[in-house]
Write a protein that holds these residues in place. Sequence first.
Motif, PDB file in Angstrom:
ATOM      1  N   ASN A 202       0.822  -1.202   0.000  1.00 11.96           N
ATOM      2  CA  ASN A 202       0.000   0.000   0.000  1.00 11.96           C
ATOM      3  C   ASN A 202       0.859   1.257   0.000  1.00 11.96           C
ATOM      4  N   HIS A 205       2.096   1.732  -3.506  1.00 14.67           N
ATOM      5  CA  HIS A 205       0.998   2.216  -4.367  1.00 14.67           C
ATOM      6  C   HIS A 205       0.738   3.703  -4.115  1.00 14.67           C
ATOM      7  N   THR A 206       0.690   4.092  -2.842  1.00 13.78           N
ATOM      8  CA  THR A 206       0.459   5.498  -2.500  1.00 13.78           C
ATOM      9  C   THR A 206       1.570   6.375  -3.046  1.00 13.78           C
ATOM     10  N   GLN A 208       3.522   5.758  -5.669  1.00 12.49           N
ATOM     11  CA  GLN A 208       3.414   5.829  -7.126  1.00 12.49           C
ATOM     12  C   GLN A 208       2.330   6.810  -7.557  1.00 12.49           C
ATOM     13  N   CYS A 209       1.193   6.779  -6.876  1.00 11.01           N
ATOM     14  CA  CYS A 209       0.100   7.707  -7.204  1.00 11.01           C
ATOM     15  C   CYS A 209       0.517   9.149  -6.928  1.00 11.01           C
TER      16      CYS A 209
END
Length: 253
Positions: A202, A205-206, A208-209
């Motif tokens: 997570n 992912h955070t 990368q966003c």
Amino acid sequence: MPILFGQIVHRFIEQAINDYLQTGTVPTVEELVQYARGQLNAAFIDSTRYTEQWRQKPTKYYMMQEIYYYGKLQPAVIQDYKERLQLVFNHFLRSETFQEITARKGSLRIGEPEQFRSMKMDGIQVFVVMDFHYYNEQTDKWVIIDWKTGGESDDDRQQLALYAYYVQQKYRVSLAQIEAYNEYLLTGNRKKYQFTDFDMANILHTFQCSVLEMKKYQADIFANEPVDLEDFEPTNEQWQCRSCNFRELCRQS
């Protein structure tokens, strides 16, 4: 004021821990309050008497946002932070973390506090500044501590998850060997976290966003040049403007 207060408290907590590790001396609450109050007073004097010197050398002088925009600090705010000084240093000296340091000094391998560390995430350099961390030889655990001088936030867990990711990558240890804690110094509460592989996924992912979102504001990625000021849309959450670093620019546009 909240940021300045937090920085000063963190500075004297770090100094108190270093002094104890080197000399075995534990400061009193009164000593820590006196040191911190002196720094707060210095910041107030800089902000009210040395405005022009600050404009010439902004890294050498303090400038409090409240004074810059409103010309003064409210008496209620001053009184509130005087009371907070007593609370945070009293809770620090009584905290489980500091008690662990004083009780197990010989079995703890202390990491350098408040140092800029970096790691690569998807080829991008990410800087990590942990308040305090150590390895406990008796329990075979890496322990991460984050001192908080304000209230609890939904972001606290994610911040510590990033630190855990760094420790995992840096020392090549399993997540089961990592414990993370928030020490909330206003209340004296302590909150423990242990993380899973899902938490680490997570975090990635955070990250990368977040990178993709920031890249929308680059006119030239290679030169790291931003788009025009007009392309940075204002927020609808106007409460955020009170602590925004770009508040004056926004007013001028």
